[in-house]
Design an enzyme around this catalytic site. Structure first.
Site, short mmCIF file in Angstrom:
data_model
loop_
_atom_site.label_atom_id
_atom_site.label_comp_id
_atom_site.label_asym_id
_atom_site.label_seq_id
_atom_site.Cartn_x
_atom_site.Cartn_y
_atom_site.Cartn_z
N ASN A 183 0.76 -1.22 0.14
CA ASN A 183 0.12 0.19 0.12
C ASN A 183 0.87 1.00 0.06
O ASN A 183 1.45 1.57 0.91
CB ASN A 183 -1.12 -0.06 1.30
N LYS A 199 -0.07 4.26 -0.35
CA LYS A 199 -0.67 5.31 0.30
C LYS A 199 -0.36 6.76 -0.60
O LYS A 199 -0.43 6.49 -1.65
CB LYS A 199 -0.34 5.39 1.73
N HIS A 259 -9.83 0.71 5.30
CA HIS A 259 -8.18 0.82 6.00
C HIS A 259 -8.42 1.75 7.30
O HIS A 259 -9.11 2.65 7.16
CB HIS A 259 -7.27 1.37 4.95
N GLU A 312 -6.65 4.25 8.15
CA GLU A 312 -6.75 5.71 7.96
C GLU A 312 -7.78 6.36 7.29
O GLU A 312 -8.13 7.38 7.51
CB GLU A 312 -5.30 5.80 6.97
N GLU A 343 -5.43 -5.54 10.56
CA GLU A 343 -4.18 -4.59 10.62
C GLU A 343 -4.62 -3.82 12.00
O GLU A 343 -5.60 -3.02 12.01
CB GLU A 343 -4.58 -3.61 9.68
N GLY A 373 2.22 1.66 10.90
CA GLY A 373 3.27 2.98 10.63
C GLY A 373 4.00 3.28 11.94
O GLY A 373 4.55 4.44 11.96
N SER A 376 3.52 -2.82 10.17
CA SER A 376 5.00 -2.53 10.48
C SER A 376 5.63 -3.91 9.98
O SER A 376 6.73 -4.55 10.93
CB SER A 376 5.15 -2.26 12.12
C1 PEP Z 1 -0.72 -0.09 6.41
O1 PEP Z 1 -0.82 0.98 6.09
O2 PEP Z 1 -1.68 -0.94 5.44
C2 PEP Z 1 0.27 -0.66 6.86
C3 PEP Z 1 0.40 -1.78 7.17
O3 PEP Z 1 1.25 0.08 7.00
P1 PEP Z 1 2.85 -0.14 7.76
O4 PEP Z 1 3.20 -1.36 7.11
O5 PEP Z 1 3.65 1.10 7.50
O6 PEP Z 1 2.66 -0.25 9.28
#
Ligand code: PEP
Length: 249
Positions: free
Chosen positions: A9, A11, A93, A95, A165, A171, A211
Site C-alpha cells: 500500500n 498510500k 483501511h 486511515e 491490521e 506505521g 509494520s
Molecule cells: C498499512 O497502512 O496498511 C500498513 C500496514 O502500514 P505499515 O506497514 O507502514 O505499518
C-alpha cells in the site's frame, strides 16, 4: 492450499516518476512462483503502473466510492476502477476510518460496490491500542466483520480477502507478535466458519498488516492462519518489499 499474497500500500507517497521506477524495480526482481504480489499505488498513477506491470503483479485501488456513479465530485467509482483495469480495492483501511470518518456501514457499501464491479475487495479490520488493552479486540473485530461483511452471500464472501491490521501497529514500527497476530487470524477464521462453513473459512486469505518488515515477516508467515501481508512503509523500497515476499516462500 491458500497462496500467500504480499500487497504493498503506497498510500499518498511518491511522485509519478518514482512510482513508475518502483513498479519497474518490483517487476525486474520479483519471481512470482510461490506467492502473489499486489500493489496499491496512488490512484492517479494506476494507468501508468498497469502499463509497467501488465498482469504479473495485481494492481489495486486504495479506496473506492460507496456510490455507483453520478454527481459525487472527487470520487472514483468501482466501475471506473474496473474499466481502468484495476483488479482489487482496499475497503476499511484504518486511515480512511479515522481520517475520513468511514464507518462500518460505509465500508459495507464500498464492499458491495467493489464486488458488483467484479473487483476483489481487501477488507481491512483491526483494533486500536485502548481496545487491545481492555482485551476487547476480538469483540471489536467481530463487530467489524458482522457489520461490513457478513451480509454477503457465501458466493460473494468467497471473493473477499481480509487484512487484519491492528491500528497500534500501523506505521508505528510496533509489530504484533506472531502469537497475537495468529490468535486473531484464527479467531477470524472461526467466525467465518460459524457464519458460512468450514470450507469457506479454510479458503479465505487473511493477511496481517502493521509494520511488517523483511526481518519480522518470516515469523509471521510461518503461522498457520497468516496468509501474507499488507505492507505500508516497507513497500516503498523494492528490495525490502521483495525480501518480505521471499519470506513467504
Ligand atoms: C498499512 O497502512 O496498511 C500498513 C500496514 O502500514 P505499515 O506497514 O507502514 O505499518
Amino acid at each position: 492450499m491458500r497462496k500467500k499474497l504480499i500487497a504493498g500500500n503506497w498510500k499518498s507517497n511518491l511522485a509519478k516518476s518514482n512510482a513508475i521506477q518502483l513498479a519497474e524495480a518490483i517487476l525486474e526482481q520479483g519471481i512470482l512462483v510461490d506467492f502473489e504480489l499486489a500493489i496499491f499505488p496512488p490512484e492517479i498513477f494506476i494507468d501508468s503502473i498497469l502499463e509497467v506491470v501488465k498482469s504479473t503483479v495485481k494492481v489495486g485501488a486504495q479506496n473506492c466510492s460507496q456510490y455507483t456513479e453520478g454527481a459525487f465530485t472527487g470520487e472514483t467509482t468501482a466501475l471506473q476502477l474496473a474499466s481502468a483495469g484495476v483488479q482489487m480495492a482496499l475497503a476499511g483501511h484504518s486511515e480512511r476510518r479515522h481520517l475520513f470518518a468511514e464507518t462500518n456501514e460505509v465500508v459495507k457499501l464500498k464492499i458491495d460496490k467493489v464486488l458488483s464491479a467484479g473487483l476483489t475487495p481487501v477488507f481491512c479490520c483491526g483494533e486500536a491500542l485502548e481496545t487491545r488493552k481492555a482485551n476487547e479486540q476480538n469483540n471489536w473485530v467481530e463487530q467489524q466483520l458482522e457489520e461490513s461483511l457478513f451480509h454477503l452471500t457465501q458466493a460473494d464472501f468467497s471473493k473477499v480477502i481480509i487484512a487484519y491490521e491492528p491500528i497500534w501497529a500501523i506505521g508505528t514500527g510496533v509489530v504484533a507478535t506472531p502469537k497475537e497476530a495468529e490468535e486473531m487470524h484464527e479467531f477470524i477464521r472461526k467466525k467465518i466458519a460459524a457464519k458460512y462453513d468450514a470450507a469457506t473459512a479454510e479458503s479465505t486469505r487473511i493477511l496481517y498488516g502493521g509494520s511488517v518488515k523483511a526481518d519480522n515477516a518470516k515469523a509471521l508467515f510461518s503461522c498457520p492462519n497468516i496468509d501474507g501481508a499488507l505492507v505500508g512503509g516497507a513497500s516503498l523500497k523494492a528490495n525490502e518489499f521483495l525480501a518480505i515476499a521471499n519470506a513467504a516462500k
